[in-house]
Motif scaffolding. Structure first.
Motif, PDB file in Angstrom:
ATOM      1  N   PRO A  81       0.816  -1.213   0.000  1.00  0.00           N
ATOM      2  CA  PRO A  81       0.000   0.000   0.000  1.00  0.00           C
ATOM      3  C   PRO A  81       0.856   1.272   0.000  1.00  0.00           C
ATOM      4  N   VAL A  90       6.133   2.563   6.644  1.00  0.00           N
ATOM      5  CA  VAL A  90       5.172   2.526   7.746  1.00  0.00           C
ATOM      6  C   VAL A  90       5.227   3.858   8.490  1.00  0.00           C
TER       7      VAL A  90
ATOM      8  N   GLY B 323      -1.641  -4.126   6.873  1.00  0.00           N
ATOM      9  CA  GLY B 323      -1.578  -2.903   6.073  1.00  0.00           C
ATOM     10  C   GLY B 323      -0.178  -2.508   5.646  1.00  0.00           C
ATOM     11  N   VAL B 324       0.798  -3.384   5.803  1.00  0.00           N
ATOM     12  CA  VAL B 324       2.170  -3.015   5.457  1.00  0.00           C
ATOM     13  C   VAL B 324       2.606  -3.593   4.105  1.00  0.00           C
ATOM     14  N   GLY B 327      -2.457  -5.497   0.637  1.00  0.00           N
ATOM     15  CA  GLY B 327      -3.807  -5.330   1.156  1.00  0.00           C
ATOM     16  C   GLY B 327      -4.108  -3.909   1.578  1.00  0.00           C
ATOM     17  N   ARG B 329      -4.810  -0.506   3.641  1.00  0.00           N
ATOM     18  CA  ARG B 329      -4.218   0.211   4.771  1.00  0.00           C
ATOM     19  C   ARG B 329      -5.081   1.428   5.091  1.00  0.00           C
TER      20      ARG B 329
END
Lengths: 95, 485
Positions: A81, A90, B323-324, B327, B329
């Motif tokens: 993502p 992150v 979420g990393v 998929g 996030r």
């Protein structure tokens, strides 16, 4: 056993799922009835029974510790993502 | 030409082999029908341009010696397909495009099949009605207000509606057999380890198995033969020679011992199901089988055991969705932990959350022995029941489900009543055994009902044979009218 809101709060923290108050209430209700159902198992005496974790008779196969794929970094990163060049990104972890 | 799609897979394969239809023509029939059947919501993703392209390639250079020559197939959206979205029915994987192919689907393509698209399912295969899918519920072609069952509900619906000549699903607690029963189709859950789990979105790893869903028992044997096989990428894959289930299919069942477990006669079971079960017994008896009354005393504990083991494994399998790496996030959250918590809160639906919480709880410090270890012990007792009885009988006959297809929305507010749907299918998964659901009759409403044959470990051929003999003598006819067209 009854599952109250505090317990839901504790489990959801462990499971890393944030829940609002309304959702916690409905989950507490659901889990209470599900655990009541599950606890039928206490009717059975299982003191002398060995636990069954896998139905396979043989132990899990392991492979030689040898690289047989690799060079797929870019492919893997495609589904990220958020990425930066060859890294997953992150939120900041350290100040 | 449109009657071709009413045919069984084996008949379609014959047409292709006799060059009476080309793969491209066949593909077009299924694409046209799918385009007219959107109301059923069976598909999550279609890839019709790709299918057509592949069909043309097949026709140019056909290999008629494969098991599924040029046959277009849609599959449950739990199988990873290289380059095509694989959602598992979840918002979490809404945009996930695998870079690899599941072993089972790869096996199908190697046998000449071509992907049509990905079929709807309950979110992460958690559900018995296909109502937990992020992509909406699926309609059972049997009647417009009924569920197709679940979790392989899109697969069952697409098959019964003739959107695909055969399909595949996964079965963790009944997810192939229950929807097969609800739609008047055949569904087989193989022995644990017969079909590779590699590349299938994981739910409960000690229970998950992929299997065929078809319109006939013969079709089922062809599909199983194509799917099954040892895979070194799955550490629980069983090493054994590939079997020719379709070639070895026979309907002589004289002298075969069929067990009838008294514990499957549950409270509040509709009389019609009891009658159907009796009909099944007498058909098999007339074919020369010996009917033997047996007892599986721990049957009633299978469902409570399942609702510890499956959520426990699910909670640990689904920990990967953070979420990393891939998929969904969430954009909310000021630090890493909050990002995780919001991602999982927004990305998972209610049933998945429920099961993750149950699983987390039964594995948590102080509760592990009381719940998880206890369930593993009862699982041993359930397996022992089967082991002891399989010293006396060759197969076990039971109803597949305690009811026919129910109404959309009827059970969504009561998790326990939803879970009770799997009361006859769950024990088989806990014991790792093969079982097939075969359509056996219609209830008063005209909805199909199935009977289940449970076999010994790796004895798929035997239950296929009994099912084949049963099918030939049962004269079941699905009365689906294409009302949605």
């Amino acid at each position: 056993m009854s599952i109250d809101k505090d317990k839901i709060k504790h489990i959801s923290k462990l499971a890393r799922i944030s829940l609002d108050s309304k959702k916690s209430d409905s989950l507490a209700k659901d889990l209470t009835s599900i655990f009541k159902f599950i606890e039928q198992l206490n009717e059975l005496n299982t003191d002398k029974v060995e636990p069954l974790s896998s139905i396979l008779n043989s132990p899990l196969r392991s492979r030689e510790d040898k690289i047989d794929d690799g060079k797929i970094r870019d492919k893997i990163l495609e589904n990220s993502p958020k990425k930066n060049e060859e890294f997953f990104v992150v939120p900041k972890v350290i100040e | 030409m449109s009657e071709v799609i009413n045919k069984n897979l084996s008949e379609i394969i014959d047409l292709i082999k006799k060059k009476e239809i080309k793969s491209e023509e066949l593909t077009k029939l299924y694409i046209d029908r799918a385009n007219k059947s959107k109301k059923l919501n069976s598909y999550i993703t279609t890839c019709f341009e790709y299918t057509t392209q592949k069909a043309k390639e097949f026709d140019k250079k056909p290999n008629f010696n494969s098991l599924l020559p040029g046959v277009p197939l849609a599959v449950k959206d739990l199988f990873c397909t290289n380059g095509f979205k694989t959602t598992a029915g979840s918002k979490m994987l809404e945009n996930f495009v695998p870079k690899y192919e599941s072993t089972v689907t790869e096996n199908l393509w190697k046998e000449g099949a071509i992907l049509l698209g990905k079929l709807n399912c309950d979110e992460y295969a958690m559900g018995s009605s296909n109502e937990t899918s992020y992509f909406g519920n699926v309609i059972n072609p049997v009647a417009r207000d009924t569920v197709p069952g679940g979790s392989s509900g899109g697969s069952a619906s697409a098959l019964a509606a003739n959107l695909t000549p055969a399909t595949i699903g996964t079965d963790t607690g009944g997810s192939i057999r229950q929807p097969a029963s609800f739609t008047g189709t055949v569904g087989l859950k193989p022995t644990y380890g017969l079909c590779s789990r590699w590349g299938i979105v994981a739910f409960a790893s000690s229970l998950d198995q992929a299997g065929p869903m078809t319109k006939s028992v013969k079709d089922c044997s062809i599909m199983l033969e194509a799917m099954a096989g040892f895979d070194k990428k799955d550490s629980t894959s069983i090493y054994k020679k590939k079997e020719n289930y379709s070639k070895n299919l026979k309907n002589n069942i004289k002298g075969i011992k069929i067990g009838i477990p008294k514990e499957y006669r549950v409270e509040k079971m509709p009389k019609e199901i009891e009658e159907l079960w009796n009909k099944g017994k007498s058909i098999l008896k007339d074919l020369g089988a010996d009917i033997v009354d047996i007892s599986l005393p721990h049957t009633k504990y299978a469902l409570p055991t399942y609702y510890i083991v499956a959520p426990a494994e699910a909670s640990s399998n689904l920990a990967r969705y953070d979420g990393v790496k891939y998929g969904y996030r969430s954009s909310k959250g000021s630090d890493l932990i909050e990002m995780y918590e919001n991602t999982r809160s927004e990305g998972f639906g209610d049933e998945v959350k429920r099961r993750i919480l149950i699983g987390t709880y039964v594995l948590s410090s102080g509760y592990y022995d009381a719940y998880y270890l206890k369930a593993q012990k009862v699982r041993q007792l359930i397996k022992k029941d089967f082991d002891e009885n399989f010293a006396k009988v060759d197969a076990i006959l039971t109803p597949s489900t305690p009811s026919s297809a129910f109404k959309i929305g009827e059970k969504t507010n009561d998790p326990i009543s939803m879970y009770l749907n799997d009361i006859f299918t769950v024990p088989v998964n806990l014991a790792g055994l093969p079982a097939i659901s075969v359509p056996a009759g219609l209830d008063k409403k005209g909805y199909p009902l199935g009977l289940q044959l449970i076999g010994k470990t790796l004895d798929e051929q035997n239950i296929l044979n009994v099912a084949y003999a049963f099918e030939k003598n049962c004269n079941f006819k699905n009365e689906i009218k294409s009302w949605w067209l």
